[in-house]
Enzyme design. Structure first.
Site, PDB file in Angstrom:
ATOM      1  N   TYR A   1       5.191 -19.561   6.569  1.00 40.67           N
ATOM      2  CA  TYR A   1       5.300 -18.269   5.720  1.00 40.67           C
ATOM      3  C   TYR A   1       4.199 -17.868   5.194  1.00 40.67           C
ATOM      4  CZ  TYR A   1       7.610 -15.254   2.223  1.00 40.67           C
ATOM      5  OH  TYR A   1       7.861 -13.959   1.721  1.00 40.67           O
TER       6      TYR A   1
ATOM      7  N   SER B   1       3.735 -10.629   0.167  1.00 42.42           N
ATOM      8  CA  SER B   1       4.391 -11.835  -0.830  1.00 42.42           C
ATOM      9  C   SER B   1       2.919 -12.430  -1.735  1.00 42.42           C
ATOM     10  CB  SER B   1       4.855 -12.970  -0.015  1.00 42.42           C
ATOM     11  OG  SER B   1       5.168 -13.789  -0.892  1.00 42.42           O
TER      12      SER B   1
HETATM   13  N1  LIG Z   1      12.892 -12.322  -1.777  1.00 43.99           N
HETATM   14  C1  LIG Z   1      11.649 -12.905  -2.389  1.00 43.99           C
HETATM   15  O1  LIG Z   1      11.637 -13.551  -3.241  1.00 43.99           O
HETATM   16  C2  LIG Z   1      10.431 -12.214  -1.568  1.00 43.99           C
HETATM   17  C3  LIG Z   1       9.043 -12.398  -2.537  1.00 43.99           C
HETATM   18  C4  LIG Z   1       8.217 -11.869  -1.951  1.00 43.99           C
HETATM   19  C5  LIG Z   1       7.996 -11.287  -0.680  1.00 43.99           C
HETATM   20  N2  LIG Z   1       9.262 -11.067  -0.218  1.00 43.99           N
HETATM   21  C6  LIG Z   1       9.269 -10.322   1.255  1.00 43.99           C
HETATM   22  O2  LIG Z   1       9.915  -9.322   1.055  1.00 43.99           O
HETATM   23  C7  LIG Z   1      10.638  -9.036   2.505  1.00 43.99           C
HETATM   24  C8  LIG Z   1      12.003  -8.894   2.234  1.00 43.99           C
HETATM   25  O3  LIG Z   1      12.548 -10.087   2.015  1.00 43.99           O
HETATM   26  P1  LIG Z   1      13.994 -10.333   1.429  1.00 43.99           P
HETATM   27  O4  LIG Z   1      13.912 -11.755   0.565  1.00 43.99           O
HETATM   28  O5  LIG Z   1      14.567  -9.241   0.858  1.00 43.99           O
HETATM   29  O6  LIG Z   1      14.652 -10.923   2.641  1.00 43.99           O
HETATM   30  P2  LIG Z   1      16.355 -10.872   3.159  1.00 43.99           P
HETATM   31  O7  LIG Z   1      16.498 -12.023   3.822  1.00 43.99           O
HETATM   32  O8  LIG Z   1      17.148 -10.679   1.793  1.00 43.99           O
HETATM   33  O9  LIG Z   1      16.434  -9.524   4.036  1.00 43.99           O
HETATM   34  C9  LIG Z   1      15.758  -9.052   5.156  1.00 43.99           C
HETATM   35  C10 LIG Z   1      16.082  -8.409   5.893  1.00 43.99           C
HETATM   36  O10 LIG Z   1      15.523  -8.341   7.429  1.00 43.99           O
HETATM   37  C11 LIG Z   1      16.395  -8.326   8.510  1.00 43.99           C
HETATM   38  N3  LIG Z   1      15.511  -8.615   9.470  1.00 43.99           N
HETATM   39  C12 LIG Z   1      15.555  -9.945   9.870  1.00 43.99           C
HETATM   40  N4  LIG Z   1      14.754 -10.174  10.940  1.00 43.99           N
HETATM   41  C13 LIG Z   1      14.590  -8.939  11.421  1.00 43.99           C
HETATM   42  C14 LIG Z   1      13.899  -8.492  12.433  1.00 43.99           C
HETATM   43  N5  LIG Z   1      13.425  -9.192  13.439  1.00 43.99           N
HETATM   44  N6  LIG Z   1      13.816  -6.982  12.705  1.00 43.99           N
HETATM   45  C15 LIG Z   1      14.596  -6.295  11.791  1.00 43.99           C
HETATM   46  N7  LIG Z   1      15.275  -6.685  10.764  1.00 43.99           N
HETATM   47  C16 LIG Z   1      15.026  -7.841  10.446  1.00 43.99           C
HETATM   48  C17 LIG Z   1      17.439  -8.979   7.975  1.00 43.99           C
HETATM   49  O11 LIG Z   1      18.592  -8.327   8.569  1.00 43.99           O
HETATM   50  C18 LIG Z   1      17.837  -8.589   6.458  1.00 43.99           C
HETATM   51  O12 LIG Z   1      18.426  -7.488   6.268  1.00 43.99           O
HETATM   52  C19 LIG Z   1       9.892  -9.964   3.316  1.00 43.99           C
HETATM   53  O13 LIG Z   1       8.962  -9.602   4.054  1.00 43.99           O
HETATM   54  C20 LIG Z   1       9.570 -11.193   2.397  1.00 43.99           C
HETATM   55  O14 LIG Z   1       8.467 -11.976   2.880  1.00 43.99           O
HETATM   56  C21 LIG Z   1      10.456 -11.527  -0.456  1.00 43.99           C
END
Ligand SMILES: NC(=O)c1ccc[n+]([C@@H]2O[C@H](COP(=O)([O-])OP(=O)(O)OC[C@H]3O[C@@H](n4cnc5c(N)ncnc54)[C@H](O)[C@@H]3O)[C@@H](O)[C@H]2O)c1
Length: 419
Positions: free
Chosen positions: A307, A294
């Site tokens: 986080y 991130s």
């Molecule tokens: N959304 C953002 O703005 C953003 C920005 C930068 C980085 N990220 C990173 O991208 C990645 C995905 O984030 P997102 O926002 O798309 O998340 P999200 O919450 O939309 O989806 C996360 C997925 O991970 C699954 N999950 C959660 N815990 C789990 C576990 N213990 N084992 C297996 N699966 C599990 C959930 O069921 C879900 O399908 C993360 O690492 C997040 O830190 C997100």
């Protein structure tokens, strides 16, 4: 045993073809195909310090590589090729230990072709017309997404958000994607949608919890059984529970750390065990572990320390894992995306961050969700959030780039600039 033998055999095939291969264990090992390459692994069984006979992976890799080289020498060139520059590869490999059959494996370029061979016992050779000897490597990168074509990939947390975007992107670029998620229903629904759109087996759903060693071990064993091995592991599963350091419950801090930081360690541990086995028989083949980090892994995040800490820590894991795993030709990198405003984390109408920030009055003067969104978009030099294709471009770059490892690649629209 199949989950150890399959990646060793896959490595053998990758090494010979320098192209992706699917390796599937036969259900019926008794009918031996006439063209099968048969290899005896007796020399891989060695007495350990306690005098017990055990299977030695390195010795097995040596026996496999020597037998394959001898077979290649014997089989090609053949009179039937009439001088054509054809390279032949076996589509069936039988592993024995003396009179005992250890495993029979069916091989092809894509999973559906390999499954068909297994069903129909089609043991015809896999033939490749060799390019002329003077072909030089092109300097262009046209068709960059082809770098994942027919590769085996896994995306943790692949059922929604960035994980869903990455699963869709990899599948539409020709990869087979294992969608590994706690939410099995979501993973299955996405796999079904992808397979229907692609008209081939492009996605397989697996239930997985990245915080559990047992679950991660079972996930990579399933991948070895279903595809023979792996090329790309995207460690994407992540959670966010914001909170002030003055008030956040330890439980909430630990939950975030367990998934984002410890989960990345666990996934890398079991992914690299599988990738290492392949490496033993395919020293030329490069593989990738990519962590979705991130922008909060590159700069602090106010009232969001759990986080940001888990993401900063993961940059350290990436750099450290990269130093160790390059010995097995495994590259390890992180991608640090900016905010995915259109994903569920931000845009979910009930629990999304936009609703939460509106209700908490976090953005002065904001009256609607659109106001909150406009405020956050305005903070990005490129005036929009990060999207799936932005992350996909970084993935293609990392896989294609053979001369870099241990990096944290920002994809933030200019919001975070490296010093
Ligand atoms: N959304 C953002 O703005 C953003 C920005 C930068 C980085 N990220 C990173 O991208 C990645 C995905 O984030 P997102 O926002 O798309 O998340 P999200 O919450 O939309 O989806 C996360 C997925 O991970 C699954 N999950 C959660 N815990 C789990 C576990 N213990 N084992 C297996 N699966 C599990 C959930 O069921 C879900 O399908 C993360 O690492 C997040 O830190 C997100």
């Amino acid at each position: 045993m199949i989950t150890v033998l399959a990646p060793l055999v896959r490595g053998l095939c990758l090494n010979a073809a320098n192209a992706p291969r699917f390796v599937l264990a036969a259900v019926d090992k008794t009918a031996v195909p006439k063209n099968a390459l048969t290899i005896d692994l007796e020399s891989a069984y060695r007495k350990d310090d306690t005098g017990t006979m055990s299977f030695n992976e390195t010795a097995a890799a040596k026996a496999l590589s020597e037998a394959y080289a001898a077979w290649e020498f014997e089989i090609s060139p053949s009179a039937a090729d009439q001088g054509r520059p054809v390279k032949k590869h076996p589509s069936a490999i039988l592993l024995k230990r003396g009179g005992e059959t250890l495993g029979l494996f069916w091989i092809d370029r894509d999973i559906d072709a390999a499954r068909k061979r297994r069903e129909t016992a089609d043991d015809s050779f896999i033939e490749e017309t060799l390019p002329p000897a003077d072909t030089v490597k092109k300097l262009g990168s046209a068709g960059r997404s082809d770098v994942v074509k027919n590769r085996v990939a896994v995306v943790t947390g692949g059922a929604q958000g960035f994980g869903e975007q990455i699963s869709l992107g990899l599948a539409s670029s020709g990869a087979l994607v294992f969608i590994a998620d706690l939410n099995l229903n979501g993973a299955e629904a996405l796999a079904k949608k992808i397979n229907a759109a692609q008209g081939r087996t492009a996605a397989i759903a697996v239930k997985a919890d990245v915080t559990s060693e047992e679950s991660a071990e079972a996930l990579f064993a399933a991948i070895a059984r279903e595809a023979g091995g792996l090329d790309l592991c995207v460690s994407n599963a992540g959670v966010l529970q914001a909170g002030s350091v003055l008030e956040q419950e330890l439980k909430s801090f630990k939950f975030t750390t367990d998934v984002n930081y410890t989960g990345y360690f666990i996934v890398t541990k079991f992914a690299s065990r599988l990738l290492r086995l392949q490496y033993l028989t395919s020293p030329v083949w490069k593989t990738d572990i990519i962590q979705i980090n991130s922008k909060s892994g590159l700069e602090g995040s106010n009232k969001n320390g759990a986080y940001a800490g888990s993401k900063f820590g993961s940059v350290g894991l990436t750099a450290s894992f990269a130093l160790e795993l390059i010995d097995y030709n495994i590259k390890v990198n992180s991608i640090c995306p900016g905010n995915f405003f259109d994903g569920p984390l931000w845009s979910d109408p009930e629990k999304g961050l936009f609703v939460q920030y509106l209700q908490a009055g976090k953005v002065a003067g904001a009256r609607t969700i659109a106001d909150v969104k406009a405020y956050y978009e305005g903070r990005v030099p490129m005036k929009r959030g990060c999207e799936g294709p932005d992350v996909m471009r970084a993935i293609y770059y990392i896989v294609e780039q053979e001369y870099e490892t241990g990096q944290a690649v920002p994809v933030t629209g200019g919001q975070v600039m490296l010093h």
